[in-house]
Enzyme design. Sequence first.
Site, mmCIF file in Angstrom:
data_model
loop_
_atom_site.group_PDB
_atom_site.id
_atom_site.type_symbol
_atom_site.label_atom_id
_atom_site.label_comp_id
_atom_site.label_asym_id
_atom_site.label_seq_id
_atom_site.Cartn_x
_atom_site.Cartn_y
_atom_site.Cartn_z
ATOM 1 N N THR A 81 60.482 -22.295 -39.649
ATOM 2 C CA THR A 81 61.782 -21.903 -39.090
ATOM 3 C C THR A 81 62.329 -20.700 -39.844
ATOM 4 O O THR A 81 61.677 -20.164 -40.740
ATOM 5 C CB THR A 81 62.763 -23.102 -39.158
ATOM 6 O OG1 THR A 81 63.930 -22.811 -38.385
ATOM 7 C CG2 THR A 81 63.178 -23.424 -40.579
ATOM 8 N N ASN A 82 63.531 -20.279 -39.475
ATOM 9 C CA ASN A 82 64.256 -19.200 -40.160
ATOM 10 C C ASN A 82 65.513 -19.773 -40.784
ATOM 11 O O ASN A 82 66.019 -20.788 -40.312
ATOM 12 C CB ASN A 82 64.708 -18.148 -39.134
ATOM 13 C CG ASN A 82 63.597 -17.200 -38.750
ATOM 14 O OD1 ASN A 82 62.585 -17.081 -39.427
ATOM 15 N ND2 ASN A 82 63.787 -16.515 -37.642
ATOM 16 N N ARG A 83 66.044 -19.074 -41.768
ATOM 17 C CA ARG A 83 67.333 -19.491 -42.317
ATOM 18 C C ARG A 83 68.437 -19.030 -41.369
ATOM 19 O O ARG A 83 68.569 -17.838 -41.096
ATOM 20 C CB ARG A 83 67.588 -18.797 -43.655
ATOM 21 C CG ARG A 83 66.763 -19.321 -44.780
ATOM 22 C CD ARG A 83 67.205 -18.614 -46.058
ATOM 23 N NE ARG A 83 66.166 -18.678 -47.059
ATOM 24 C CZ ARG A 83 65.973 -19.721 -47.860
ATOM 25 N NH1 ARG A 83 66.755 -20.782 -47.775
ATOM 26 N NH2 ARG A 83 65.006 -19.703 -48.747
#
Length: 245
Positions: A42-44
């Site tokens: 995922t991404n932050r």
Amino acid sequence: MAEPDAILAAIESHFSAPLAGLRALVTSGPTIEAIDPVRYITNRSSGKQGHAIAAAFARRGAGVTLVSGPVALADPAGVEVVRVESAEQMLAACRAALPVDVAVCTAAVADWRVKEASPEKIKKEAQSTRRNRPLTLELVQNPDILAALSAPGRERPRLVVGFAAETIDVLDNARAKLGQKGCDWIVANDVSAEGGVIGGEMNQVHLIRRNGAEPRVEDWPRMTKAAVAERLAERIAEAVSAAPP
Ligand code: C5P
């Protein structure tokens, strides 16, 4: 001739609900891309900026669809929220929300997904009898939702706004992104660690608008994400009233 009350009501709604009748689509949060049923990449992204934009649009009377990846935020009032996980689901949900007048892509979409997510949990033991052997994941590129919504066509929103989260050469990279993605405006922000933007309450952005050969840049002071959302909604209301549907 219209009754004075009707005229007053129209004036009031113009100021209190300047986006009444407008349909808006906002993407927010991260996407998550499964590796197997228990693991993902995922991404932050907290979703704070995207959710604040959806809320600011709704407060101004727009009909808003918010397509959001997993976040720990309450649904903004008066907004239709569509929850998704992956980039492919986000794109499908955005397409399903069309036609809209305005689209704002705030989501931190994962650039890659695992080519073939495993239907079963990948067992460490099955990888190798030799300990510490690296596991290799094959990644493929995800669809670019902002570019897809910006592509010319019957359903293209009148105004498409992207975000450019950059850690270096913020303005140059954002200007380049405006061209690459084909959107109309881009909100550039510096997300280098020093700014504490990711997950935080504050943001500092530049609004870059397509303007013939040379994009027009407006530098906004450091302000809360809620204030960025308010100002962006104001700019959109101005643009829409200058060029009504
Ligand atoms: O290319 P980059 O991820 O830096 O671009 C950021 C902008 O593009 C954001 O508006 C983001 O929501 C959008 N984006 C997207 N789909 C992707 C990647 C980025 O909509 N796959």
